[in-house]
Scaffold this motif. Sequence first.
Motif, mmCIF file in Angstrom:
data_model
loop_
_atom_site.group_PDB
_atom_site.id
_atom_site.type_symbol
_atom_site.label_atom_id
_atom_site.label_comp_id
_atom_site.label_asym_id
_atom_site.label_seq_id
_atom_site.Cartn_x
_atom_site.Cartn_y
_atom_site.Cartn_z
ATOM 1 N N PHE A 32 0.859 -1.193 0.000
ATOM 2 C CA PHE A 32 0.000 0.000 0.000
ATOM 3 C C PHE A 32 0.891 1.237 0.000
ATOM 4 C CE2 PHE A 32 0.851 0.680 4.503
ATOM 5 C CZ PHE A 32 1.093 -0.612 4.959
ATOM 6 N N ARG A 33 0.295 2.362 -0.400
ATOM 7 C CA ARG A 33 1.067 3.603 -0.483
ATOM 8 C C ARG A 33 1.319 4.179 0.914
ATOM 9 N NH1 ARG A 33 1.648 4.462 -5.730
ATOM 10 N NH2 ARG A 33 -0.006 3.566 -7.018
ATOM 11 N N GLN A 38 8.020 9.827 0.735
ATOM 12 C CA GLN A 38 9.347 10.457 0.681
ATOM 13 C C GLN A 38 9.896 10.497 -0.745
ATOM 14 O OE1 GLN A 38 10.554 11.891 3.511
ATOM 15 N NE2 GLN A 38 8.556 11.262 4.309
ATOM 16 N N ALA A 39 9.080 10.094 -1.699
ATOM 17 C CA ALA A 39 9.470 10.093 -3.114
ATOM 18 C C ALA A 39 8.160 10.059 -3.905
ATOM 19 C CB ALA A 39 10.322 8.867 -3.421
ATOM 20 N N PRO A 40 8.207 10.371 -5.215
ATOM 21 C CA PRO A 40 6.969 10.340 -6.006
ATOM 22 C C PRO A 40 6.225 9.001 -5.896
ATOM 23 C CG PRO A 40 8.677 11.486 -7.227
ATOM 24 C CD PRO A 40 9.340 10.930 -5.988
ATOM 25 N N THR A 41 6.967 7.908 -5.853
ATOM 26 C CA THR A 41 6.363 6.608 -5.524
ATOM 27 C C THR A 41 6.966 6.134 -4.211
ATOM 28 O OG1 THR A 41 6.091 6.010 -7.842
ATOM 29 C CG2 THR A 41 6.080 4.205 -6.247
ATOM 30 N N TYR A 84 15.071 2.116 -8.502
ATOM 31 C CA TYR A 84 14.301 2.441 -7.300
ATOM 32 C C TYR A 84 15.095 1.961 -6.098
ATOM 33 C CZ TYR A 84 13.004 -2.458 -8.057
ATOM 34 O OH TYR A 84 13.054 -3.815 -8.267
ATOM 35 N N ARG A 85 14.615 2.290 -4.921
ATOM 36 C CA ARG A 85 15.309 1.859 -3.699
ATOM 37 C C ARG A 85 14.372 1.015 -2.843
ATOM 38 N NH1 ARG A 85 19.133 6.021 -0.944
ATOM 39 N NH2 ARG A 85 20.267 5.443 -2.837
ATOM 40 N N VAL A 86 14.917 -0.037 -2.251
ATOM 41 C CA VAL A 86 14.187 -0.921 -1.346
ATOM 42 C C VAL A 86 14.877 -0.831 0.008
ATOM 43 C CG1 VAL A 86 13.600 -3.341 -0.888
ATOM 44 C CG2 VAL A 86 13.485 -2.445 -3.226
ATOM 45 N N ARG A 109 12.402 9.440 -8.392
ATOM 46 C CA ARG A 109 13.425 10.494 -8.320
ATOM 47 C C ARG A 109 14.767 9.812 -8.069
ATOM 48 N NH1 ARG A 109 15.273 11.121 -3.118
ATOM 49 N NH2 ARG A 109 13.811 10.818 -1.387
ATOM 50 N N ARG A 110 15.840 10.560 -8.285
ATOM 51 C CA ARG A 110 17.166 9.983 -8.028
ATOM 52 C C ARG A 110 17.441 9.982 -6.527
ATOM 53 N NH1 ARG A 110 21.921 8.685 -10.921
ATOM 54 N NH2 ARG A 110 20.660 8.926 -12.781
#
Length: 116
Positions: A32-33, A38-41, A84-86, A109-110
Motif C-alpha cells: 500500500f502507499r 518520501q518520493a513520487p512513488t 528504485y530503492r528498497v 526520483r534519483r
Amino acid sequence: MSGSNQECVFCRIASGQVKADRVLETEDVVAFRDLNPQAPTHILVIPRVHVASLNELEDPDLAGRVLMAARQVAGEEGLAEAGYRVVVNQGSDGGQTVFHLHVHVLGGRRMTWPPG
Ligand code: AMP
Ligand code: ZN
C-alpha cells in the motif's frame, strides 16, 4: 512471529480494518502507499502475519515473498528501468517507527547515498 495483533496499525491494514491505498494483495503479502511519501512513488510491502521487525523474521520463504512483491510493485509502478530503492529500517538506530516488518519501495526520483 504470530497471527494478527489488534494493537498494530499494519495488522489492521492487512485485515482491512484500517484504510490504505492498496496496490498489491497476495495470500501472504499486502502493499500500500505510504501516508507520508518520501518520493513520487513510496509503497510499503508487509507480510500479513505480524512480524515486529527483521530481527524477528524466521521464515525465509516469507522474506522472499515480501522482496519479490517489492520488485513486482516497482515494476507495476514503472520503476524497473530507471531504478528504485528498497529499504528495511530495523530498530531505533535504523529509524523504524512501525513495529510490523515492512519494506519501503521508493522511486520516481534519483536517490542519494549515503542515506541520512
Ligand atoms: P519506518 O519508519 O520504517 O517504521 O516506516 C513506517 C512508515 O509507515 C512511515 O513511512 C509512515 O509514513 C508509514 N505509515 C504509518 N502509518 C501508516 C498508515 N496508516 N498508512 C500508510 N503508511 C503509514
Ligand atoms: Zn502487525
